[in-house]
Design a protein around this motif. Sequence first.
Motif: not given
Length: 311
Positions: A262-264, A172-174, A166-167, A230-236
Motif C-alpha cells: 500500500f505504501a509503495q 472506495k469512498y465514492n 479503513a483502506s 485489493s486496495t493497493e490496486l485502488l490507490v490514486t
Amino acid sequence: MKKILAAVVAMVVSFTAFAQETIYLWPQKVAPGSKNVKIEHEIDERSANPEEHHDRAEMGITEPYMTLYKAENPNGAAILIAPGGAYQRVVYDVEGSDRAKLYCENGYTVFVLNYRLPGDGHDEGAYAPLADAQRAIRIIRSKAGEYGIDPKKIGVMGSSAGGHLASCLGTKYNEKIGTKVDEIDDVDARPDFIILCYPVITMSDEGTHTGSRKVLLGEKPKKKAKLAFSTELLVTEKTPPSFIVLSQNDGSVKPFYNGVAFAQKLSEKKVPYELHIYQDGKHGFKTKDVHATCKDWQLASLNWLNAYIKK
C-alpha cells in the motif's frame, strides 16, 4: 469463555468513564440491508479478568453503531476507529476503545465503529462493512459543528481486517452501495487521513490473509472480486495521506504484500505517507511486552497526526 448476549448496547458503552454516546448509523437502527438477516447478536468476553480489563469481541451485528469518546480539550480533529477481527468479529476493546484513550487525551475526538460483518448474509454482502464505514464518516461530517470538529479533519484508523476496511474507505469512498436512505448519504465520505495498523490490504492469492478473504469474498472468489478489494490496486492521487505501521515478524498478515504494498502505491501516486516497520511486534502489537520494539507505535502515530493536522 463467557458469552454475553448483547440485548442492551448500553452495556457496551458503560465499560469506560470517557465513553460519551452511542450513535446508531441508520435511522431504524437495523441497517437497510439487514432487515431479513436472522443472526444472534452476542459479545464474547475473552478477558481472564474483565473487572480490570475487557477484551470483548462483538458478532452478529445488524444494528451497527459507533461509540463517541470526547476529548477534554478538543483540537477539532476526529478519528473513526475500525477494530479488526478477521471480518469474523469486531475486537472492540483491544483494537478500539483501548486505543481511543491516548488520542482523546491529546485532543482528538474518537468514534469507535461496530460494523456489520460480511459473512452474516446482509444484502450488501462484502460491501456491508464499507457501507457502515461510509455512513459513519458521513454522520460525523454532517454533525461536525455539533461535535466541535473541523469537517476537513476527519480521518479513519483500522487494525488488521479493520485496516482493510479503513483502506477500503480511503480508496472506495465514492462507491455507491445500496439506495439512498436520507440526506446524510449525500455527504462526502472521503476520510482526510488514514492510519493503518498491520493492515490486511491485498486479496491476491499470493499475499492475502486467507481467513479475512474467505469471510469477505467466499471460499473461491472470482478474479473480479479479488481485484475490487485489493486496495493497493485502488490507490490514486486522491487517496488520503496515510500512516502505516506494522512489524517485520507478523506471521498472520504478510507485511510486504499488504502494508508495504500500500505504501509503495502511495509513493507512486505521490500521496504523502509515513511507514514504520518494527522488528518485533508480531500481529496485534503485544505492547505490554516492555521489550517489544513496537511498544511506542501509538506515540509515533500521534506525532504524525499532530504534524499533519497543523498543516
